[in-house]
Design a protein around this motif. Structure first.
Motif, PDB file in Angstrom:
ATOM      1  N   ASP A   1       0.837  -1.197   0.000  1.00  0.00           N
ATOM      2  CA  ASP A   1       0.000   0.000   0.000  1.00  0.00           C
ATOM      3  C   ASP A   1       0.875   1.252   0.000  1.00  0.00           C
ATOM      4  O   ASP A   1       1.874   1.314   0.732  1.00  0.00           O
ATOM      5  CB  ASP A   1      -0.898   0.032   1.245  1.00  0.00           C
ATOM      6  N   PHE A   2       0.463   2.228  -0.805  1.00  0.00           N
ATOM      7  CA  PHE A   2       1.168   3.499  -0.895  1.00  0.00           C
ATOM      8  C   PHE A   2       0.164   4.638  -0.838  1.00  0.00           C
ATOM      9  O   PHE A   2      -0.939   4.534  -1.374  1.00  0.00           O
ATOM     10  CB  PHE A   2       1.942   3.611  -2.218  1.00  0.00           C
ATOM     11  N   ASP A   3       0.568   5.735  -0.204  1.00  0.00           N
ATOM     12  CA  ASP A   3      -0.188   6.984  -0.258  1.00  0.00           C
ATOM     13  C   ASP A   3       0.577   7.914  -1.182  1.00  0.00           C
ATOM     14  O   ASP A   3       1.780   8.154  -0.976  1.00  0.00           O
ATOM     15  CB  ASP A   3      -0.304   7.621   1.133  1.00  0.00           C
ATOM     16  N   ILE A   4      -0.118   8.440  -2.197  1.00  0.00           N
ATOM     17  CA  ILE A   4       0.519   9.304  -3.181  1.00  0.00           C
ATOM     18  C   ILE A   4      -0.308  10.578  -3.285  1.00  0.00           C
ATOM     19  O   ILE A   4      -1.539  10.526  -3.363  1.00  0.00           O
ATOM     20  CB  ILE A   4       0.612   8.600  -4.558  1.00  0.00           C
ATOM     21  N   SER A   5       0.371  11.710  -3.334  1.00  0.00           N
ATOM     22  CA  SER A   5      -0.334  12.996  -3.464  1.00  0.00           C
ATOM     23  C   SER A   5      -0.357  13.430  -4.926  1.00  0.00           C
ATOM     24  O   SER A   5       0.471  12.994  -5.741  1.00  0.00           O
ATOM     25  CB  SER A   5       0.351  14.069  -2.621  1.00  0.00           C
ATOM     26  N   GLY A   6      -1.283  14.299  -5.229  1.00  0.00           N
ATOM     27  CA  GLY A   6      -1.363  14.877  -6.569  1.00  0.00           C
ATOM     28  C   GLY A   6      -0.090  15.624  -6.922  1.00  0.00           C
ATOM     29  O   GLY A   6       0.341  15.640  -8.081  1.00  0.00           O
ATOM     30  N   ASP A   7       0.538  16.252  -5.917  1.00  0.00           N
ATOM     31  CA  ASP A   7       1.797  16.968  -6.148  1.00  0.00           C
ATOM     32  C   ASP A   7       2.893  16.006  -6.577  1.00  0.00           C
ATOM     33  O   ASP A   7       3.693  16.320  -7.469  1.00  0.00           O
ATOM     34  CB  ASP A   7       2.232  17.716  -4.884  1.00  0.00           C
ATOM     35  N   GLN A   8       2.963  14.835  -5.959  1.00  0.00           N
ATOM     36  CA  GLN A   8       3.970  13.849  -6.338  1.00  0.00           C
ATOM     37  C   GLN A   8       3.764  13.402  -7.791  1.00  0.00           C
ATOM     38  O   GLN A   8       4.730  13.207  -8.522  1.00  0.00           O
ATOM     39  CB  GLN A   8       3.924  12.637  -5.407  1.00  0.00           C
ATOM     40  N   ILE A   9       2.514  13.244  -8.183  1.00  0.00           N
ATOM     41  CA  ILE A   9       2.222  12.847  -9.561  1.00  0.00           C
ATOM     42  C   ILE A   9       2.616  13.966 -10.521  1.00  0.00           C
ATOM     43  O   ILE A   9       3.227  13.718 -11.560  1.00  0.00           O
ATOM     44  CB  ILE A   9       0.734  12.480  -9.723  1.00  0.00           C
ATOM     45  N   SER A  10       2.293  15.212 -10.163  1.00  0.00           N
ATOM     46  CA  SER A  10       2.632  16.360 -11.012  1.00  0.00           C
ATOM     47  C   SER A  10       4.140  16.502 -11.192  1.00  0.00           C
ATOM     48  O   SER A  10       4.600  16.940 -12.244  1.00  0.00           O
ATOM     49  CB  SER A  10       2.086  17.652 -10.406  1.00  0.00           C
ATOM     50  N   ASN A  11       4.894  16.142 -10.172  1.00  0.00           N
ATOM     51  CA  ASN A  11       6.347  16.283 -10.220  1.00  0.00           C
ATOM     52  C   ASN A  11       7.056  15.070 -10.816  1.00  0.00           C
ATOM     53  O   ASN A  11       8.277  15.067 -10.921  1.00  0.00           O
ATOM     54  CB  ASN A  11       6.897  16.572  -8.818  1.00  0.00           C
ATOM     55  N   LEU A  12       6.292  14.051 -11.198  1.00  0.00           N
ATOM     56  CA  LEU A  12       6.883  12.851 -11.785  1.00  0.00           C
ATOM     57  C   LEU A  12       7.442  13.191 -13.164  1.00  0.00           C
ATOM     58  O   LEU A  12       6.780  13.828 -13.985  1.00  0.00           O
ATOM     59  CB  LEU A  12       5.818  11.752 -11.905  1.00  0.00           C
TER      60      LEU A  12
END
Length: 163
Positions: A14-25
């Motif tokens: 299980d992972f918690d991912i933020s929208g910011d992390q996705i945007s910075n990918l």
């Protein structure tokens, strides 16, 4: 506030991912289902092998290893918390407040017939309006709140007639 996602990989991790992390990918789409990803100076080749949008599940191949990935956003988590998931929704005989809030609108009345996904009421909570939908077809047996009422978490709001 950034959107949060719960990601489960291979039904084990299980992972918690933020929208910011996705945007910075650092990801580059090279074709419809293929991506090139750079993370921490490492290169990854990713391919979406199969997807089921309704279940939000994906088979993803990364550097020739295949993973089963399930993604839940804030709405999915709220629906699950309310017990309105697709597997259990047909068994729901009552609707309880998922969180403390204020009833802004009541769209149903006692004795009214509703269809699955009809809007039952609008609950304002944490400065957001949440439209609560019917989990199944049915007849409204009782309503324990009205427009303007402040409700507590898990307070009984609506009961359905038993099938």
């Amino acid at each position: 506030m950034s959107e949060k996602f719960k990601v489960k990989v291979n039904s084990s991790f299980d992972f918690d991912i933020s929208g910011d992390q996705i945007s910075n990918l650092d990801a580059l789409q090279v074709s419809k289902n293929n991506f090139h990803i750079l993370q921490e100076s490492k290169s990854y080749k990713a391919e979406i092998v199969a997807s089921n949008f309704n279940n939000k599940s994906y088979h993803i191949k990364i550097n020739n290893n295949t993973y089963m990935v399930n993604i839940m956003d804030n709405l999915d988590l709220l629906i699950k918390k309310m017990g309105l998931g697709t597997k259990s929704s047909k068994l729901v005989d009552s609707i309880k407040a998922p969180m403390p809030g204020l009833i802004l609108e009541m769209h149903v009345a006692v004795g009214q017939e509703v269809k699955e996904n009809d809007s039952l009421f609008i609950l304002e909570a944490m400065k957001m309006e949440n439209s609560i939908l019917s989990p199944r077809d049915g007849l409204i047996k009782s309503i324990s709140a009205k427009k303007g009422d402040a409700v507590e978490k898990n307070q009984l709001l609506i009961e359905f007639e038993s099938p």
